[in-house]
Structures are given as C-alpha cells and as structure tokens.
Design an enzyme around this catalytic site. Structure first.
Site, PDB file in Angstrom:
ATOM      1  N   CYS A   1       0.832  -1.205   0.000  1.00 29.35           N
ATOM      2  CA  CYS A   1       0.000   0.000   0.000  1.00 29.35           C
ATOM      3  C   CYS A   1       0.868   1.257   0.000  1.00 29.35           C
ATOM      4  O   CYS A   1       1.375   1.671   1.050  1.00 29.35           O
ATOM      5  CB  CYS A   1      -0.936  -0.019   1.215  1.00 29.35           C
ATOM      6  SG  CYS A   1      -1.985   1.434   1.319  1.00 29.35           S
TER       7      CYS A   1
ATOM      8  N   CYS B   1      -0.460   4.079   2.144  1.00 26.68           N
ATOM      9  CA  CYS B   1      -0.207   3.936   3.582  1.00 26.68           C
ATOM     10  C   CYS B   1       1.259   4.195   3.921  1.00 26.68           C
ATOM     11  O   CYS B   1       1.566   4.820   4.937  1.00 26.68           O
ATOM     12  CB  CYS B   1      -0.545   2.522   4.063  1.00 26.68           C
ATOM     13  SG  CYS B   1      -2.016   1.802   3.338  1.00 26.68           S
ATOM     14  N   ASP B   2       2.168   3.684   3.116  1.00 29.32           N
ATOM     15  CA  ASP B   2       3.579   3.641   3.521  1.00 29.32           C
ATOM     16  C   ASP B   2       4.518   4.515   2.691  1.00 29.32           C
ATOM     17  O   ASP B   2       5.694   4.637   3.041  1.00 29.32           O
ATOM     18  CB  ASP B   2       4.080   2.186   3.464  1.00 29.32           C
ATOM     19  CG  ASP B   2       3.291   1.288   4.414  1.00 29.32           C
ATOM     20  OD1 ASP B   2       2.848   1.796   5.460  1.00 29.32           O
ATOM     21  OD2 ASP B   2       3.115   0.103   4.115  1.00 29.32           O
TER      22      ASP B   2
END
Ligand code: NAP
Length: 345
Positions: free
Chosen positions: A133, A136-137
């Site tokens: 992701c 997300c990261d």
C-alpha cells in the site's frame, strides 16, 4: 447462537459496524475470521488515520477498535465461517468450530487481501520495507529508492504516487508491455523519476536484520534467466487484490472482479437484510478510514431494516418490461418477499 446482527470480519469495517450496532442496542455478534484485525495487522505505521497526530501502529489501532466494540457490548467470537445460507431466514452461518450461528441481518466485512508474490523473503520483510500500500507507507520513503511490482493500473498509480516522496521509482513488470491504461503508460514514461524494468521477475527480497530493513531485490530476466540485484530501500507489491467473497458465491451478487455488488450510495446487497462494507465491496478506495465509514453505514442500514423504517430494496433495479415475462416473475417474487418481511414485522 442467534443475533439480530452478525458481523463477519474484524477489520475497520467490521469493528465500526459492531460499534454502531451496539449503540443501536442490537447486541451484535462479531465473528473475527482467519486474520483477526484484518489487513492493518500487517501494516507497521499509520499516519493517515484521523485523530492521531503521531504515527500509530496498525495492530495497536485494531486492538483499540476491537476493545471499543467489546466495551460497548459486542460478542466477539474467534471462529472462521466456512458456510453460509442466505436463501432462507434467519440466515445461517456454520463455523469452523462446529458452531451454528443464525441472524436476522448480516454485515459482510470480510475484506480483501493484497496478492503477494509468495516469496519467503517477501513475507520476512513485510512491514520492514515490503508493503502492498503506497498510500499507507509511501511517506516513509522520502528521498529513497523504491520499486513497484506489477503492470496494471494499481502498479502504475502506486509508482506515480511514490514519485511524490522517493528519488527513484523502478516499476518491475514480468512482461514486455504494461497492461495499465495508455494515459498511465504515458505518465510513467514521461516521469523523470520513473524507470521501467520489463521482463523482470522478483526472485528474492534482500535486507539486513539489524535494523530489519530491505536493501534490495533480486531480479531475474525472464528471457535470458540472468539475475541481478537492484539496490533500494523499499518494494511495493501491486499485483492485485482478492476480495474474500468465495463464501458468498451463488448467495449474493458479485461483480466480475469478485467484489460484492451493493446498491448505489448504500451497503445493501442483492439479498434484503444482507449488507457489505469495506474492501469486500470497494475496489476504489481500500482505505481503513473508508472501510470504517462503510461499516457505520452498514450498521445504520441494518438497524433501519430491522426497525422497518426503510423497506428493504435489493441492489438490482426493479424496473421490468411487460414484454419480458421472466423479469416480471422475478419482480413478483421480490414483491412477495417484501410483503412477507413486512408481515413479520
Ligand atoms: P490487475 O489489472 O489484475 O494487474 C495485476 C498486475 O500484476 C498484472 O500486470 C500482472 O501481470 C501482475 N502480476 C500478477 N501476478 C503476478 C506475479 N505473481 N508476479 C508478477 N506480476 C504479477 O490488478 P490491479 O492493477 O490491482 O487492478 C485491478 C482492477 O482495478 C483493474 O481492472 C484495474 O484497471 C482497476 N484499477 C483501476 C484504477 C483506475 O481506474 N484509476 C486504478 C487501479 C486499479 P500480467 O500483466 O503479466 O498478468
């Protein structure tokens, strides 16, 4: 075990549905499933969940959500449902434990799982440089070098998104042509930070143990078989997602990609009284916060369904043409079911 509401899945959608169902005094049962806490339990740091100024840990966030759901009265059961019968009421679910659960409404929040390459070294570095992701990261790779694996639209978009942070993004694809949209191909090819490694397969992720972090990937040329190591700081796997819907095939309507179909702006599925929330029905956003929002919607819709405030509507349009008798029969059937449900109340 019988409940007015059973929630399948314990990710953000399932836990939020449970919290709202408790607040509506519905005494829900939440069946946690194979991966209690869902996908966030394999995410290291989260910076985009509202309400937390500092980064939080995925497993911690899920613990908090479950704790909140339990405190409000959710009966959290650690079981894996292996069969469902949504054709008659109450709905019946069979657990791996042998337990039989019945319910008047069901909220499906079984999520989706990112597909992984299946390499042991990939698993070993998940959350330590291997991610599925970028949203997300990606932020953690400011000024660093990363690779994205895959040739579809997800891979293309993840690669382009990562250029906001990383100095260099290598898109690794196993074929000689990408399968993403032409616009994405043009954007990738024009971007100074993006390199595309065609006909390359990742055969290993390499890294250090102290601190645990990725230092590179080993790529094999699919034509010549020659291997080389690409030094980098992170690798994003974007080879598609699989929604966890196998259990519901033939029971609720599922789209061609395997996601549960719901009515527009709603979590209602094709079966009255069955709702779907989160990644199991969403191939667009796939975020913890959007899953939580849909969990809330599902609980509110289940509550209204049980209270009879809103007549249950199937996801399919009810419009029928007089010339097509088969569809007319279906409509009559739907009307009968609606009448029966109303009569029950
Ligand atoms: P996808 O289109 O199925 O692409 C998956 C990619 O991963 C393919 O290029 C595939 O390679 C590769 N792949 C699969 N298994 C692999 C393996 N074991 N090793 C290496 N590579 C592997 O999946 P997606 O990109 O997640 O997209 C899913 C759907 O959502 C698509 O319909 C897509 O168009 C849509 N989507 C749309 C948007 C948008 O419109 N903004 C954004 C994202 C996704 P091969 O090409 O060799 O099969």
């Amino acid at each position: 075990m019988h409940s007015k509401v059973i929630i399948l899945g314990s990710g953000p959608a399932g836990c939020t549905a449970a919290i709202y169902a408790c607040r509506a005094m519905l005494n829900p049962i939440l069946i946690a499933g194979l991966q209690p806490g869902g996908q966030l339990t394999i995410t290291a740091e989260i910076e985009n969940f509202p309400g937390f100024a500092d980064p939080i840990q995925g497993p911690w966030l899920m613990q908090q959500m479950e704790e909140q759901a339990k405190k409000l009265g959710t009966n959290v059961v650690n079981d894996v449902v292996t069969a469902v019968d949504l054709k008659k009421r109450p709905f019946t679910l069979t657990g791996d434990s042998g337990a039989i659960y019945t319910c008047d409404t069901l909220i499906i929040a079984t999520g989706a799982q990112a597909r992984w390459l299946g390499l042991p070294s990939e698993t070993a570095f998940q959350g330590h440089g291997v991610s599925a992701c970028a949203t997300c990261d990606g932020f953690f790779y400011r000024g660093k070098q990363v690779a994205v694996v895959g040739g579809g639209n997800s891979a293309a978009e993840e690669a382009l998104f990562l250029t906001n942070f990383a100095d260099k993004v290598t898109l690794v694809h196993r074929r000689d042509a990408l399968r993403c949209d032409k616009t994405n191909i043009a954007r990738l090819e024009a971007h100074p930070k993006v390199a595309i490694a065609y006909q390359r397969q990742v055969v290993a992720v390499v890294g250090s143990e102290n601190p645990k972090s990725v230092t590179g990937i080993v790529l094999r040329d699919t034509k010549s078989g020659v291997t080389e190591t690409l030094n980098l700081d992170g690798v994003f796997i974007a080879i598609g997602h699989s929604p966890a819907t196998a259990l519901f095939k033939g029971q609720v309507k599922i789209d061609e990609s395997g996601y549960i179909k719901t009515a527009p702006d709603s979590t209602r599925t094709s079966v009255a009284g069955v709702f779907a929330a989160g990644d199991v029905k969403d191939h667009t956003y796939r975020q913890a916060v959007t899953a939580a929002g849909m969990g809330c919607m599902a609980a509110l819709e289940a509550e209204r369904f049980l209270a009879g405030a809103v007549a249950p509507k199937p996801a399919k349009k009810r419009k029928t043409k007089a010339a097509k008798p088969a569809k007319t029969n279906k409509t009559q059937k739907t009307k009968k079911i609606t009448k029966r449900t109303k009569a029950k109340r």
